[in-house]
Write a protein that holds these residues in place. Structure first.
Motif, PDB file in Angstrom:
ATOM      1  N   UNK A  95       3.153   9.804  -6.713  1.00  0.00           N
ATOM      2  CA  UNK A  95       3.500   8.402  -6.961  1.00  0.00           C
ATOM      3  C   UNK A  95       2.459   7.515  -6.310  1.00  0.00           C
ATOM      4  N   UNK A  96       2.342   6.291  -6.804  1.00  0.00           N
ATOM      5  CA  UNK A  96       1.391   5.339  -6.221  1.00  0.00           C
ATOM      6  C   UNK A  96       1.816   3.939  -6.589  1.00  0.00           C
ATOM      7  N   UNK A  97       1.072   2.979  -6.100  1.00  0.00           N
ATOM      8  CA  UNK A  97       1.299   1.592  -6.467  1.00  0.00           C
ATOM      9  C   UNK A  97       2.684   1.104  -6.134  1.00  0.00           C
ATOM     10  N   UNK A  98       3.324   0.474  -7.148  1.00  0.00           N
ATOM     11  CA  UNK A  98       4.609  -0.163  -6.933  1.00  0.00           C
ATOM     12  C   UNK A  98       5.684   0.835  -6.526  1.00  0.00           C
ATOM     13  N   UNK A 135       0.631   2.823   0.842  1.00  0.00           N
ATOM     14  CA  UNK A 135       1.783   1.915   0.825  1.00  0.00           C
ATOM     15  C   UNK A 135       2.873   2.405   1.790  1.00  0.00           C
ATOM     16  N   UNK A 136       3.081   3.723   1.818  1.00  0.00           N
ATOM     17  CA  UNK A 136       4.071   4.285   2.748  1.00  0.00           C
ATOM     18  C   UNK A 136       3.542   4.230   4.173  1.00  0.00           C
ATOM     19  N   UNK A 137       2.285   4.576   4.374  1.00  0.00           N
ATOM     20  CA  UNK A 137       1.707   4.587   5.716  1.00  0.00           C
ATOM     21  C   UNK A 137       1.724   3.211   6.352  1.00  0.00           C
ATOM     22  N   UNK A 138       1.619   2.173   5.551  1.00  0.00           N
ATOM     23  CA  UNK A 138       1.581   0.813   6.095  1.00  0.00           C
ATOM     24  C   UNK A 138       2.892   0.398   6.731  1.00  0.00           C
ATOM     25  N   UNK A 139       3.941   1.161   6.469  1.00  0.00           N
ATOM     26  CA  UNK A 139       5.270   0.822   6.991  1.00  0.00           C
ATOM     27  C   UNK A 139       5.520   1.391   8.397  1.00  0.00           C
ATOM     28  N   UNK A 158      -7.229   0.678  14.164  1.00  0.00           N
ATOM     29  CA  UNK A 158      -7.432   2.005  13.593  1.00  0.00           C
ATOM     30  C   UNK A 158      -6.507   2.240  12.396  1.00  0.00           C
ATOM     31  N   UNK A 159      -5.313   1.677  12.473  1.00  0.00           N
ATOM     32  CA  UNK A 159      -4.380   1.799  11.342  1.00  0.00           C
ATOM     33  C   UNK A 159      -4.946   1.109  10.107  1.00  0.00           C
ATOM     34  N   UNK A 160      -5.464  -0.094  10.310  1.00  0.00           N
ATOM     35  CA  UNK A 160      -6.030  -0.837   9.174  1.00  0.00           C
ATOM     36  C   UNK A 160      -7.160  -0.042   8.530  1.00  0.00           C
ATOM     37  N   UNK A 161      -8.031   0.484   9.364  1.00  0.00           N
ATOM     38  CA  UNK A 161      -9.167   1.229   8.819  1.00  0.00           C
ATOM     39  C   UNK A 161      -8.697   2.506   8.114  1.00  0.00           C
ATOM     40  N   UNK A 162      -7.727   3.221   8.727  1.00  0.00           N
ATOM     41  CA  UNK A 162      -7.247   4.466   8.141  1.00  0.00           C
ATOM     42  C   UNK A 162      -6.603   4.213   6.783  1.00  0.00           C
ATOM     43  N   UNK A 163      -5.797   3.164   6.678  1.00  0.00           N
ATOM     44  CA  UNK A 163      -5.138   2.853   5.407  1.00  0.00           C
ATOM     45  C   UNK A 163      -6.159   2.383   4.380  1.00  0.00           C
ATOM     46  N   UNK A 164      -7.174   1.652   4.852  1.00  0.00           N
ATOM     47  CA  UNK A 164      -8.234   1.207   3.941  1.00  0.00           C
ATOM     48  C   UNK A 164      -8.983   2.407   3.358  1.00  0.00           C
ATOM     49  N   UNK A 165      -9.212   3.418   4.175  1.00  0.00           N
ATOM     50  CA  UNK A 165      -9.858   4.642   3.670  1.00  0.00           C
ATOM     51  C   UNK A 165      -8.975   5.303   2.627  1.00  0.00           C
ATOM     52  N   UNK A 166      -7.676   5.319   2.868  1.00  0.00           N
ATOM     53  CA  UNK A 166      -6.750   5.894   1.896  1.00  0.00           C
ATOM     54  C   UNK A 166      -6.761   5.111   0.585  1.00  0.00           C
ATOM     55  N   UNK A 167      -7.021   3.788   0.678  1.00  0.00           N
ATOM     56  CA  UNK A 167      -7.055   2.942  -0.511  1.00  0.00           C
ATOM     57  C   UNK A 167      -8.358   3.074  -1.291  1.00  0.00           C
ATOM     58  N   UNK A 168      -9.463   3.417  -0.573  1.00  0.00           N
ATOM     59  CA  UNK A 168     -10.749   3.412  -1.265  1.00  0.00           C
ATOM     60  C   UNK A 168     -11.581   4.638  -0.919  1.00  0.00           C
ATOM     61  N   UNK A 169     -12.372   4.522   0.119  1.00  0.00           N
ATOM     62  CA  UNK A 169     -13.321   5.563   0.479  1.00  0.00           C
ATOM     63  C   UNK A 169     -13.641   5.440   1.958  1.00  0.00           C
ATOM     64  N   UNK A 170     -14.476   6.357   2.428  1.00  0.00           N
ATOM     65  CA  UNK A 170     -14.908   6.315   3.825  1.00  0.00           C
ATOM     66  C   UNK A 170     -16.432   6.217   3.860  1.00  0.00           C
ATOM     67  N   UNK A 171     -17.017   5.149   4.392  1.00  0.00           N
ATOM     68  CA  UNK A 171     -16.337   4.015   5.018  1.00  0.00           C
ATOM     69  C   UNK A 171     -15.683   3.109   3.988  1.00  0.00           C
ATOM     70  N   UNK A 172     -14.608   2.371   4.371  1.00  0.00           N
ATOM     71  CA  UNK A 172     -13.894   1.532   3.417  1.00  0.00           C
ATOM     72  C   UNK A 172     -14.657   0.241   3.132  1.00  0.00           C
ATOM     73  N   UNK A 216      -1.165  -5.068   3.490  1.00  0.00           N
ATOM     74  CA  UNK A 216      -0.066  -4.099   3.386  1.00  0.00           C
ATOM     75  C   UNK A 216       0.698  -3.999   4.701  1.00  0.00           C
ATOM     76  N   UNK A 217      -0.039  -3.900   5.795  1.00  0.00           N
ATOM     77  CA  UNK A 217       0.597  -3.751   7.112  1.00  0.00           C
ATOM     78  C   UNK A 217       1.366  -5.011   7.480  1.00  0.00           C
ATOM     79  N   UNK A 218       0.750  -6.165   7.291  1.00  0.00           N
ATOM     80  CA  UNK A 218       1.389  -7.414   7.680  1.00  0.00           C
ATOM     81  C   UNK A 218       2.521  -7.780   6.728  1.00  0.00           C
ATOM     82  N   UNK A 219       2.390  -7.320   5.494  1.00  0.00           N
ATOM     83  CA  UNK A 219       3.429  -7.651   4.508  1.00  0.00           C
ATOM     84  C   UNK A 219       4.681  -6.845   4.714  1.00  0.00           C
TER      85      UNK A 219
END
Length: 553
Positions: free
Chosen positions: A463-466, A492-496, A525-539, A550-553
């Motif tokens: 699953x992904x997205x919404x 999306x799950x990790x941001x929670x 580190x959380x922001x960077x880790x989730x960003x890598x999950x969203x795109x690539x490394x480096x994000x 995602x985290x703040x929302x």
């Protein structure tokens, strides 16, 4: 609630420690970094199978230790039953030696795997792909419905009453067995008791009868001897008593002036008077000694009966026979009481059954009332998680007699596909579908019932997205009431996460060996880790922005 997991010398883990907290803990990391290995280690302290091949260093011991807070789990009775030391903080340790020997400890007390598995099931609900989950368990399904119906106190009262019914049934079975045995023994006991009662034994009679038999058997000789003795003592020309009287008359005046002689005289006079009484008794005894064959026969028969009873019961006195008579009467009385006890227990069984039928009908109403809304909510939330065609039905099967959980057997029937045949969850759901169903189900009852720590392994697979966003929201809601740990690849799950752990591999210095490491991430580190999950490394910058939102929302 699990507080800490410490792993040493397991698989590719040299040593690591995870400190958990309340709320939602997220574990992320690269594929193959060791996330599933962490769960494998956790499974060992829950009673899983051990294998020496999993040792990081084959020459050293593997130790896995879990620390739990258990004051909310009501486990004191379990600890007492298994002779374990209870404490609000529980430590479970599992050791595997290089030889493959495994040992388990609960608060430093050795225990077996069966106990460990029972305890572990109370503490951790581990949802892995293709696992058999609690959601398959009929008892849990009933507990879930009772929690939603607000009748947990009612089911507790029912189970206490049912437990009493089980005890009454056990006592009835025992008494019926005793009664069957009693029927076999009663006739013999009655015969023995009747024999004693017909005998009419009296304490002390044996010696009296034996004396009477002796006198009757020797009546002529006794009469002759007594008559001769009396004649010699009193009637002969030189009768002894007359001679003694003459001697007494001569001694009397002499003894008045001599105290020593007076003492001798007094002794002599006492003997003389005693001999007079003996003579009188001999005369009387001789007069009474009459031959009586009929009475002798009666005495012989009575003694013969006494001797026969003594021989039969291996005793030597009437008093012992009377004791045996009392014991046999008591046993017979106990058997007579069995009927009364059976009547009393049968009456109690009927009252308990009637009360349980009444309670059971109330429980059934509550369960049937909440079942439709519950299944509708489950299907609605599953649709949000990309399972639009899922169906869940609660199948009620009435019982003829009260069971341990009421008057119903309940089974959740499930179908994940449109037009699919409703089957048991285990038969109908894949690992991912089962995990989502478990997540939705438990989120709906989270505030109504106690649950162990919930651990989900890749529940968001595919699953992904919404959909992942909605799954994260459900996990967040669930974590408001229970400790939840999730292994995920979904940003999306990790941001929670309330606490975010990152699992990674690292080459060990000095040796050609890769090991697993874990660290708790801070906010950046959380922001960077989730960003890598969203795109690539480096994000990318946009991925970092999206991760922050995602985290703040």
């Amino acid at each position: 609630m699990i507080q800490r997991l410490h792993i040493r010398n397991y698989a590719i883990i040299e040593e690591l420690q995870l400190d958990f907290a309340e709320g939602l803990s997220i574990i992320t990391g690269e594929t193959g970094a060791g996330k599933s290995i962490v769960l494998g280690a956790l499974n060992l302290i829950l009673g899983g199978r051990a294998d020496s091949k999993t040792l990081f260093n084959p020459d050293a011991k593997c130790i896995i230790e879990g620390r739990f807070a258990i004051s909310a789990y009501e486990l004191k009775a379990f600890f007492e039953k298994h002779d374990l030391d209870y404490d609000a903080e529980l430590i479970i340790r599992r050791e595997i030696t290089p030889s493959g020997k495994s040992r388990a400890f609960v608060n430093d007390t050795p225990t077996n795997l069966k106990v460990l598995q029972q305890l572990g099931a109370t503490l951790i609900d581990l949802h892995q792909q293709f696992d058999t989950l609690y959601i398959n368990n009929a008892e849990f399904q009933l507990e879930l419905l009772d929690a939603l119906a607000g009748q947990r106190d009612a089911i507790k009262a029912y189970r206490e009453e049912f437990s009493r019914l089980q005890e009454v049934r056990r006592q009835l079975r025992q008494l019926n067995e005793e009664q069957a045995q009693a029927r076999r023994e009663q006739e013999f006991l009655e015969f023995q008791v009747n024999e004693f009662e017909e005998a009419g034994l009296v304490a002390g009679e044996q010696s009296e009868l034996e004396g009477e038999r002796h006198r009757l058997s020797n009546a002529d000789e006794i009469k002759q001897l007594a008559s001769g003795a009396f004649h010699l003592l009193c009637e002969d020309d030189n009768a002894i008593t007359n001679q003694l009287m003459a001697l007494s008359q001569r001694l009397a005046p002499l003894s008045d002036g001599d105290s020593h002689l007076k003492a001798i005289y007094d002794r002599f006079e006492g003997i003389r008077l005693e001999l007079d009484e003996v003579a009188t008794d001999l005369e009387s005894f001789g007069d009474d000694a009459e031959s009586n064959p009929e009475r002798l026969e009666e005495v012989e028969e009575r003694l013969s009966m006494i001797y026969r009873l003594q021989s039969k019961h291996a005793v030597t006195s009437v008093e012992e026979l009377l004791t045996i008579h009392e014991e046999l009467s008591g046993r017979l009385g106990h058997f007579a009481d069995l009927g009364g006890q059976l009547d009393k227990l049968t009456s109690e069984q009927e009252k308990l059954t009637a009360a349980l039928l009444k309670r059971g009908k109330t429980l059934r109403k509550g369960r049937q009332k909440v079942a439709p809304e519950f299944t509708a909510n489950v299907c609605s939330q599953l649709a949000d998680l990309s399972m639009e065609n899922a169906q869940l039905v609660v199948d009620f099967q009435p019982l003829e007699q009260p069971g341990p959980h009421g008057l119903d057997e309940v089974q959740f029937l499930f179908s994940a596909n449109k037009g699919g045949r409703l089957q048991t969850i285990k038969s109908a759901a894949s690992g991912g579908e089962m995990s989502r169903l478990a997540l939705v189900t438990k989120s709906l009852v989270a505030s109504a019932m106690e649950l162990p720590t919930l651990i989900f392994d890749e529940i968001d697979s595919g699953v992904s997205g919404d959909v992942a966003q909605k799954m994260g929201r459900i996990l967040t809601d669930l974590s408001q009431h229970h400790q939840v740990v999730v292994i995920t690849h979904s940003p999306q799950v990790a941001s929670r996460a309330d606490r975010h752990f990152f699992v990674y591999k690292q080459d060990k210095e000095g040796v050609e060996r890769t090991i697993t490491r874990v660290r708790q991430l801070d906010q950046d580190e959380r922001i960077r880790s989730i960003a890598v999950m969203l795109s690539q490394n480096p994000p990318s910058d946009s991925a970092l922005k999206n991760a922050r939102e995602l985290i703040e929302g």
